[in-house]
Every structure is written in C-alpha cells, then in structure tokens.
Write a protein that holds these residues in place. Structure first.
Motif, mmCIF file in Angstrom:
data_model
loop_
_atom_site.group_PDB
_atom_site.id
_atom_site.type_symbol
_atom_site.label_atom_id
_atom_site.label_comp_id
_atom_site.label_asym_id
_atom_site.label_seq_id
_atom_site.Cartn_x
_atom_site.Cartn_y
_atom_site.Cartn_z
ATOM 1 N N SER A 171 0.772 -1.225 0.122
ATOM 2 C CA SER A 171 -0.039 0.205 -0.076
ATOM 3 C C SER A 171 0.845 0.978 -0.006
ATOM 4 N N THR B 227 -1.899 -7.480 -4.576
ATOM 5 C CA THR B 227 -1.604 -5.946 -4.309
ATOM 6 C C THR B 227 -2.481 -5.711 -3.054
ATOM 7 N N SER B 228 -1.904 -4.783 -2.233
ATOM 8 C CA SER B 228 -2.588 -4.257 -0.986
ATOM 9 C C SER B 228 -3.089 -2.917 -1.690
ATOM 10 N N GLY B 229 -3.724 -1.949 -0.844
ATOM 11 C CA GLY B 229 -4.071 -0.746 -1.236
ATOM 12 C C GLY B 229 -5.591 -0.549 -0.981
ATOM 13 N N SER B 230 -6.370 -1.608 -0.784
ATOM 14 C CA SER B 230 -7.852 -1.350 -1.064
ATOM 15 C C SER B 230 -8.436 -0.391 0.389
ATOM 16 N N VAL B 231 -7.877 -0.871 1.393
ATOM 17 C CA VAL B 231 -8.195 -0.042 2.509
ATOM 18 C C VAL B 231 -7.682 1.252 2.674
ATOM 19 N N ALA B 232 -6.276 1.618 2.155
ATOM 20 C CA ALA B 232 -5.858 2.786 2.085
ATOM 21 C C ALA B 232 -6.635 3.664 1.101
ATOM 22 N N ASN C 204 -5.907 -10.146 -4.043
ATOM 23 C CA ASN C 204 -5.884 -9.262 -2.792
ATOM 24 C C ASN C 204 -6.770 -10.008 -1.960
ATOM 25 N N GLU C 205 -6.725 -9.594 -0.484
ATOM 26 C CA GLU C 205 -7.504 -10.613 0.363
ATOM 27 C C GLU C 205 -8.854 -10.068 0.497
ATOM 28 N N ASP D 197 -10.993 -8.624 1.984
ATOM 29 C CA ASP D 197 -11.229 -8.010 3.420
ATOM 30 C C ASP D 197 -12.730 -8.151 4.008
ATOM 31 N N ASP E 234 -1.567 -9.855 6.452
ATOM 32 C CA ASP E 234 -0.999 -8.970 5.746
ATOM 33 C C ASP E 234 -0.756 -9.470 4.281
ATOM 34 N N ASN E 235 -0.635 -8.744 3.382
ATOM 35 C CA ASN E 235 -0.528 -9.347 2.005
ATOM 36 C C ASN E 235 0.849 -9.835 1.807
ATOM 37 N N GLY F 177 0.853 0.699 5.115
ATOM 38 C CA GLY F 177 0.695 -0.757 5.080
ATOM 39 C C GLY F 177 0.611 -1.514 6.709
ATOM 40 N N THR F 178 0.247 -2.700 6.459
ATOM 41 C CA THR F 178 0.228 -3.548 7.813
ATOM 42 C C THR F 178 1.301 -4.295 8.103
HETATM 43 N N1 GLU Z 1 -5.657 -6.131 1.965
HETATM 44 C C1 GLU Z 1 -5.453 -4.997 2.438
HETATM 45 C C2 GLU Z 1 -5.720 -3.907 1.509
HETATM 46 O O1 GLU Z 1 -5.593 -4.096 0.479
HETATM 47 C C3 GLU Z 1 -3.866 -4.760 2.977
HETATM 48 C C4 GLU Z 1 -3.264 -5.736 3.953
HETATM 49 C C5 GLU Z 1 -1.608 -5.299 3.831
HETATM 50 O O2 GLU Z 1 -1.545 -4.192 3.967
HETATM 51 O O3 GLU Z 1 -0.773 -6.216 3.707
HETATM 52 O O4 GLU Z 1 -5.696 -2.805 1.840
#
Ligand code: GLU
Length: 378
Positions: free
Chosen positions: A20, A56-61, A141-142, A144, A155-156, A217-218
């Motif tokens: 992220s 990829t991360s980034g959805s929460v952000a 992605n996870e 979530d 964490d990703n 990021g986490t």
């Molecule tokens: N799955 C979460 C997201 O896309 C991120 C997890 C992580 O930061 O590793 O926002």
C-alpha cells in the motif's frame, strides 16, 4: 529451484506483491503513475514469456482516502467498508495501466479459509492456470470484507507467499519502500548493510528486521521475513526489493545484486506437508500412547486406531488434527475418520473397524503421507 542469483534468469512464473505504501497517497488516493510504471515493467516481463501474478494491497488505504477516514484508527467494519470502497479503484488503476499494453486483468479475492479447504485451493489454482493460458494478468488481494482479524492472512506478504504455493511459482517478490533486509535500520544508521543473499533464514534475521512498518501498510520487515520463510519452505524463492527504484525487478530477474534474495532451503518440505503445516488449522486432537508415539516418531509408521487413547474436538473426514503423545504435540495431519467414528474405533485393532463402524475405509486413521511430524516442521 533457485539456488543462486544466476538461477533467477530461469524464473518462469512469479508472484509480485505490491504494498500500500507504494500505491496510495493520503492526499490524492491512487498513485496512477506508480501503477503505470510497475505495469510497464511487468508487461515487458510477460512479453518476454514470464507468467506474473500481482498480489496487491491498497484497497483499505484507498477507501480511507475516499471517505476522509485518514487520521484515525478504523473499526474492523470501517476497514472492511474501506476495502470494499477502495478495491474497485485499485482494479481500475491496474486495468488502465495494463490496457496500455493491450493486456487484460482479472480480480481474484481470496481468504485464508479458501486455502484451508482442499477443493477451494484447487479451484483457485485452476482459475489462475486458466487465466495464464488466456494471457490475462491475475490481480489478487485479500477478500477483506468477509474476514475479521483472527481469520485473516493479516498482511498481504503472507497472502503473497501462499499464493506463490497455490500457483506453483518459482519466485515471490515483495516490492516495498526499502531496498531489502538491512543488518540494522537503514533510516537510523548510515552504515547499515544490505543482506544480499539469505541462504538459511534464522532468528538473527528476524532480530535485524525489528518491527518497523510504514504509515499505510500493515506489514513491516518482520512480516516479509515470515512470508519468505513460508515460501522458501515450500520450495519457492523469495525476494525483497525496492518498488521505488525503476527497473529493480528486471535487474533482480537478470541476476544482478538487487535487494535481498532468500534461497529455497535444501530441506524443503513437500508441497502437501507444507500445506498441512502452514495453511491448515487443526480442528481437533488425537491423543496416542507411548507405543504409537514411538512408531510415528522413530519408525515412520502411519497412525493406527489401536494406539489412540482419546479424541478431542469435532472434525470431519479429511480434516486436519494434531496428534498428541505422552510428552506433547508430535504431529499434524489429515484424519481418515470423523471425530465421532474415531471415538468408536480408538483402542481397537484395524481389523475390528468394519464390525464397529459397519464399513472399513482405511486401516490407518492417518496415513503417513498425510502426516507431518512437528519436529519436521520447525
Ligand atoms: N488487504 C489489505 C488492502 O488491500 C492490505 C493488507 C496489507 O497491508 O498487507 O488494503
């Protein structure tokens, strides 16, 4: 298998995990220029014949930025909502970036639970194979919105490592905002040295990593090392490189001294054993007597009902359970009978199974091939 940097030129299938902190900006949301540059590099690798999965991360952000939820801790449900809001933005960014190269992308959302079930694991694996043959780039992605912290990958980085096993990749690369593992924190010590090759990942490396994470990021360096351990034990090499230096991935794959490379252990577990120890959660316990414990530990035997003294928990055929000997946990594996059936046949000879249950599927309650000694797993 990757045993040296020079072997990286042969990598055919790779997982690239993008954090992220590279993709999201607290003020403007997605950094489309970053996604475009990464897609340019990945598209060139794909055109050169490599198969790439993006994790990829980034959805929460991105969801946080969209909702203005930036300067505070979110509740679990707000995080899930933020993921739901941000995920389509993330996909749109990748879609646009790869479309510039005439390539399509596909979204795969996974949970840890999906990989704990053999059938879902195989479905995820078959879907990714089909996407590869169709020339489409899987973007993972996870999922979530459907999981809470205790059942999340968390964490990703760990998601990336497990995906590398699902798709049978040669390498998982974690792109981040530092250029590898350093022997001390490089932001505080000017003389910090990058560790280029890690042959055997050990506690000293975890001590170097500390627990520094970035704002968005986490996962910090510690979670990247844990992910590298999961991947390398499963026979997949891992690398941590900078996602901020253009061309770093291409240089890594050309065998240049880029980032930190974690080689596969020589004592790597078979994929199946790895899946049992790293992915599956034990649904119950089977207690065994000293004779059965010795047979498992010293003679490489399967577990027979006669050595079982107690059964705990509720589990189905094929579920993962722990085997407990007189001195504690000795193994983990897939049980051939349900907990209920186990309670009826425990302490009996295998030849009595049919008269007790009315059927006889297996002589052993856990076959050697489906069992991993816990000492093997460390
Ligand atoms: N799955 C979460 C997201 O896309 C991120 C997890 C992580 O930061 O590793 O926002």
């Amino acid at each position: 298998m990757i045993h040296a940097r020079a072997d990286l030129a042969q990598v055919r299938r790779l997982v690239v995990k993008i954090g992220s902190s590279l993709l999201a900006d607290a003020a403007s949301g997605i950094r489309q220029d970053v996604v475009d540059h990464l897609a340019d590099e990945l598209a060139a690798l794909i055109e050169a014949g490599k198969q790439v999965v993006v994790v990829t991360s980034g959805s929460v952000a991105l969801g946080r930025v969209r909702m203005g939820w930036v300067d505070r801790e979110l509740t679990v449900h707000e995080k899930q909502a933020a993921a739901a809001i941000g995920q389509p933005k993330l996909m749109r960014a990748y879609g646009q970036a790869f479309a510039r190269h005439g390539m399509s992308v596909a979204q795969m959302l996974l949970t840890k639970d999906d990989l704990r079930h053999r059938r879902r694991y195989l479905n995820a694996s078959n879907t990714s194979e089909t996407l590869f043959s169709a020339g489409v780039v899987p973007i993972v992605n996870e999922n979530d919105t459907v999981v809470v912290s205790e059942i999340k990958f968390g964490d990703n980085d760990s998601l990336g490592a497990l995906v590398s096993l699902v798709v049978d990749a040669d390498l998982v690369v974690m792109l981040t905002d530092v250029s590898g593992l350093f022997d001390r924190n490089p932001t505080e010590h000017a003389d910090a040295r990058r560790i280029g090759i890690i042959q055997h990942l050990n506690e000293a490396h975890f001590a170097m990593a500390g627990d520094a994470g970035s704002a968005f990021g986490t996962g910090g360096m510690g979670s990247k090392l844990s992910a590298a351990r999961v991947a390398t034990r499963g026979g997949v090499a891992a690398a941590i490189i900078s996602g901020k230096e253009p061309g770093a991935l291409t240089r890594l794959l050309a065998g240049e001294d880029e980032g930190s490379l974690f080689l596969c252990g020589v004592d790597r577990q078979s994929k199946r054993q790895h899946w049992i120890t790293e992915v599956l959660h034990a649904a119950g316990e089977i207690h065994v007597d000293a004779g059965a414990a010795r047979a498992l530990l010293e003679q490489g035997s399967s577990l027979l009902p006669v050595g079982v003294t107690a059964v705990e928990g509720v589990f189905d055929k094929g579920d993962c359970v722990e085997i407990i000997g007189p001195n504690g946990v000795i193994a983990k594996g897939l049980c051939n009978y349900t907990a209920e059936e186990m309670r009826r046949i425990m302490g009996h000879a295998s030849s009595d199974i049919e008269s007790i249950l009315g059927f006889h599927d297996f002589s052993s309650v856990m076959h050697r091939d489906n069992l991993v000694l816990i000492s093997d797993a460390s």
